[in-house]
Write an enzyme that holds these catalytic residues in place. Structure first.
Site, short mmCIF file in Angstrom:
data_model
loop_
_atom_site.label_atom_id
_atom_site.label_comp_id
_atom_site.label_asym_id
_atom_site.label_seq_id
_atom_site.Cartn_x
_atom_site.Cartn_y
_atom_site.Cartn_z
CG HIS A 77 -1.83 -0.91 1.51
ND1 HIS A 77 -2.53 -1.48 0.50
CD2 HIS A 77 -2.31 -1.46 2.66
CE1 HIS A 77 -3.38 -2.35 1.01
NE2 HIS A 77 -3.26 -2.36 2.31
CD GLU A 129 -3.80 2.19 -3.21
OE1 GLU A 129 -4.17 1.02 -3.06
OE2 GLU A 129 -4.01 2.85 -4.25
#
Ligand code: F3S
Length: 284
Positions: A77, A129
């Protein structure tokens, strides 16, 4: 029971790369403490296996100093820019397993924001993310999760906008959201940054869910791409089930069910998919 197993079920390239890296470091760097920044994937089975091998998870920037002589692995991420800078500043040895598709978004946001554009990230604001992506903007940046959010965002006429998406966002919903900006009075530049692994997985899940009598989606409870798969499949198949492992599968399928589809999110290991598949095949 007959089963259709999605070809694109399970670990994507970016997750495989990050998880393999942790196992590799555990083997090769015996005696060194291995850390991951946040759980390496949204899968409790894998995370607890790594924990048994001594891997520690740190949850925040404040924990960085405890790493000392250890090795830190950044998950697929990615992380916030300032955390990256702090890791460097503290001289921590680290391996950056940020997925290249996520890195690409960081670069786009950094460049377009520096050029004066307002950045719109289509994605879930709470997802790590997205949190990382947003941190690469040096000017105005907004996260929108839906077309409704986009409509509410009232920016001055003529605003130069660059739109990117979370890699695991739903393709159709992204398009609907983008349309809200394109219909309007802004100057829009769209970069579809949904990764192909996600698109293929979603398209395939949608197709299979339309063919079967029941659909099983395997994924971690916190995995947003798995939940999105569930959303997509539920629209096509009323008997859609979301499970984490075989233990969650207490299926009491309607009698008419003959054909079952199975798909899995990016953080689901192959062995779990196999177990579920074998089990479902034995249900009469
Ligand atoms: Fe990377 Fe796409 Fe997986 S962005 S981590 S390959 S879902």
């Amino acid at each position: 029971m007959e089963v259709i197993l999605a070809e694109h079920a399970g670990f994507c390239f970016g997750v495989t790369r990050a998880v393999d890296e942790v196992y590799k470091q555990v083997e090769e760097k015996e005696g060194r403490q291995i850390y991951t920044f946040g759980p390496i994937i949204h899968n409790e089975t894998v995370v607890s296996d790594l924990e048994k091998k001594g891997v520690k998870v740190i949850e925040s920037e404040a924990d960085l100093p405890e790493i000392g002589n250890g090795i830190l692995i950044i998950r697929s991420h990615g992380i916030r820019k300032e955390i990256h800078e702090k890791i460097e500043k503290l001289g921590i040895e680290y391996i950056d397993s940020t997925c290249p598709f996520v890195k690409r978004i960081h670069n786009i946001v950094e460049k377009e924001s520096a050029a004066g554009k307002t950045i719109i990230v289509v994605g879930s604001a709470k997802h790590p993310e997205v949190d990382g992506i947003v941190s690469y903007a040096t000017g105005p940046v907004y996260v929108v999760e839906s077309p409704e959010d986009a409509t509410k965002l009232n920016l001055p006429e003529g605003t130069e906008i660059c739109i990117v998406s979370q890699t695991t966002f739903n393709t159709n919903k992204f398009q609907e959201t983008v349309d809200k900006f394109s219909d309007s009075r802004y100057n829009v530049n769209v970069v579809n940054t949904i990764c192909s692994a996600t698109e293929e997985r979603q398209t395939e899940a949608d197709r299979i869910a339309g063919q079967v009598d029941a659909m099983i989606v395997i994924g971690g409870a916190h995995s947003s791409n798995s939940r999105k798969l569930y959303e997509i499949c539920s629209k096509k198949c009323a008997n859609t089930y979301f499970i984490q492992t075989l233990d969650d599968l207490h299926l009491e399928l309607p009698k008419a069910v003959k054909l079952v589809g199975i798909t899995a999110g990016a953080s689901t290991p192959k062995n779990i998919i196999e177990e579920v598949q074998k089990y479902v095949r034995t249900i009469i």
